[in-house]
Design an enzyme around this catalytic site. Structure first.
Site, PDB file in Angstrom:
ATOM      1  N   SER A  81       0.994  -1.245   0.048  1.00 46.21           N
ATOM      2  CA  SER A  81       0.320  -0.282   0.482  1.00 46.21           C
ATOM      3  C   SER A  81       0.858   1.270   0.455  1.00 46.21           C
ATOM      4  O   SER A  81       2.316   1.352  -0.013  1.00 46.21           O
ATOM      5  CB  SER A  81      -1.012   0.240   1.210  1.00 46.21           C
ATOM      6  OG  SER A  81       0.147   0.014   2.322  1.00 46.21           O
ATOM      7  N   HIS A 126      -1.331   0.225  -2.985  1.00 51.78           N
ATOM      8  CA  HIS A 126      -2.447   1.328  -2.749  1.00 51.78           C
ATOM      9  C   HIS A 126      -2.572   2.270  -2.924  1.00 51.78           C
ATOM     10  O   HIS A 126      -1.664   3.045  -2.607  1.00 51.78           O
ATOM     11  CB  HIS A 126      -3.444   0.543  -1.941  1.00 51.78           C
ATOM     12  CG  HIS A 126      -3.758  -0.844  -2.269  1.00 51.78           C
ATOM     13  ND1 HIS A 126      -4.095  -1.560  -1.409  1.00 51.78           N
ATOM     14  CD2 HIS A 126      -4.435  -1.767  -3.307  1.00 51.78           C
ATOM     15  CE1 HIS A 126      -4.732  -2.955  -2.159  1.00 51.78           C
ATOM     16  NE2 HIS A 126      -4.707  -2.879  -3.192  1.00 51.78           N
ATOM     17  N   ASP A 163      -6.054  -8.295  -0.144  1.00 53.76           N
ATOM     18  CA  ASP A 163      -5.623  -7.445  -1.327  1.00 53.76           C
ATOM     19  C   ASP A 163      -4.241  -8.525  -1.762  1.00 53.76           C
ATOM     20  O   ASP A 163      -3.185  -7.892  -1.977  1.00 53.76           O
ATOM     21  CB  ASP A 163      -5.968  -6.035  -1.959  1.00 53.76           C
ATOM     22  CG  ASP A 163      -5.317  -5.832  -3.580  1.00 53.76           C
ATOM     23  OD1 ASP A 163      -6.011  -7.486  -4.612  1.00 53.76           O
ATOM     24  OD2 ASP A 163      -5.169  -5.040  -4.076  1.00 53.76           O
TER      25      ASP A 163
END
Lengths: 276, 188
Positions: free
Chosen positions: B13, B40, B133
């Site tokens: 992320s 992300h 994810d």
């Protein structure tokens, strides 16, 4: 539940659809096309690829459903707000100055988002009477969305709300919809006068005479060779001086038509057809 | 040196920014593999991220356009609000399909497409992150014969992502940032 489809099976599916319905998906980008087939197979609980092929071949209604579900529900409304601001403030006014009445083409829609974004923009700019919009799609069911009530999952609306706030601070996007339980229902009167046509830009002829083409984030679902062919067809659908818009990460620099276009805005990927 | 690998894919992320910069700043200018980053990030901010990474990187850092060719020695960052796929024919393709695990770009989707294309020639690495994810994607890398690595959760600011991987699969290596850096320098 099927987890993956190999290349051989993908080719079988493409051949079966082409043989039965004369719609050729062989020029589509493989990964996203496979994902869409998998989604339809699993959501409808088909037992195998062969089962899916058999049903698609024998049930035209089911094929229509596949076209509708299988096309990527591409976007949110007002994706890339800076693009829509530039269209509103710079490029539409320039077109209107020259042509007084303009025709807009939105090819290959898979959802009504771009159509609604444009119609809201036109309404707010008082341009509804001067602009005619034609939306095309492979899928009749998706075009039918434009005739009836378009509804969204409330959650999906959050993205569009955020985008719209960056597009304009003058009004609220909630002026354009009502809410029923978990659904947002768009004001369908916005789409008054929008024409629709079932059309396949990968295979069919150009639809000439358009001043503006919005083809944003559609090419990404095609392979490079097919992109070039579609771009040529769209180029031939555009008048000289017309504006061609693609997605911010799409690229036509290597395509034959790029020599006949002037890039007006490299960030938002806005091009103008030159007089050659 | 000759390597068994043809590509490296890294997921995390925006919070793993510092780890990412440590990794890519350590790679030599003649690095022999492409490095894919799927992180992300905020959907509506299109610029800034790639520039920030470029400052720290000795390799070029690029957000690929749709259908760009993949080149060795380049770091490719998945662009904001698009999924990034690795296609057959050594090209990228992008997609605006619906978010997966609330994420677009989705690490799962990038990893799955890379696993499919590179099979056992791929190294997949999952770093610190606040969402599961990436776990399914890393599992696909392993199923296709590739090598799988997670950042040691003990070292992660937010260990949800590597922990999700460890829960659903046998990860090959649990490495600290220093070990990841050493490994990547050895294979490319």
């Amino acid at each position: 539940m099927i987890h993956d489809i190999g290349i051989v099976d993908t080719k079988k599916i493409i051949a079966a659809i082409n043989d039965t319905y004369n719609i050729d998906f062989s020029g589509y980008a493989l990964t996203s096309f496979k994902r869409r087939i998998l989604k339809v197979i699993n959501e409808n609980n088909y037992s195998s690829v062969a089962d899916f092929i058999n049903r698609v071949e024998t049930e035209p209604k089911l094929f229509e459903k596949f076209l509708s579900e299988g096309l990527v529900d591409t976007t949110e409304m007002f994706r890339d707000p800076s693009f829509w601001r530039d269209l509103r403030d710079v490029y539409l006014p320039e077109l209107i100055k020259v042509h007084s009445n303009i025709k807009v083409l939105i090819p290959g829609i898979s959802s009504a988002d771009d159509v609604y974004s444009l119609m809201i923009l036109l309404k707010e700019s008082n341009l509804q009477d001067k602009v005619k919009v034609l939306a095309t799609s492979l899928s009749q069911l998706r075009l039918d969305d434009l005739d009836g009530k378009m509804s969204y999952d409330v959650r999906k609306m959050e993205n569009s709300e955020g985008n719209y706030k960056r597009f304009t601070e003058d009004t609220e996007i909630s002026n354009y919809y009502t809410t029923e339980s978990n659904k947002v229902i768009m004001d369908s009167t916005l789409l008054k006068g929008v024409e629709t046509k079932k059309h396949n830009f990968v295979q069919d002829d150009p639809i000439p005479g358009h001043h503006l083409i919005l083809y944003r984030n559609r090419m990404i679902y095609l392979n490079a060779t097919t992109q070039d062919r579609v771009c040529q067809t769209l180029f031939d659908s555009l008048v000289v001086g017309g504006i061609f818009c693609i997605g911010s990460k799409e690229n036509i620099d290597g395509s034959p038509i790029s020599r006949k276009l002037t890039c007006l805005n490299p960030l938002e990927k806005i091009y103008k057809k030159r007089n050659v | 040196m000759m390597s068994n690998y043809k590509a490296v894919i890294i997921g995390g992320s925006a919070g793993s920014f510092q780890v990412i910069t440590r990794i890519i700043s350590s790679l030599p200018t003649n690095y022999s593999l492409p490095v894919f980053l799927c992180l992300h990030r905020l959907k509506h901010i299109r610029s800034g991220f790639v520039e920030a990474l470029s400052i720290k990187s000795s390799l070029p850092v690029i957000e690929p356009d749709d259908k760009d060719s993949i080149k060795s020695g380049v770091v490719y960052l998945a662009p904001a609000n698009y999924h990034m796929y690795i296609e057959l024919g050594n090209r990228f393709s992008l997609s605006t399909e619906e978010p997966v695990n609330h994420s677009r770009p989705s690490i799962d989707l990038s990893f799955m497409s890379a696993a499919y294309n590179y099979k056992r020639k791929l190294v997949g690495i999952i770093l610190s992150g606040a969402n599961k994810d990436g776990a399914v994607g890393l599992k696909k890398v392993k199923e296709n014969g590739g090598l799988t690595i997670v950042q040691d959760p003990a070292e992660c600011q937010v260990p949800t992502m590597p922990n999700a991987c460890l829960q659903i699969m046998n990860v090959d290596h649990k490495y600290s940032t220093t070990e990841i850096v050493r490994f990547l320098n050895k294979i490319g």
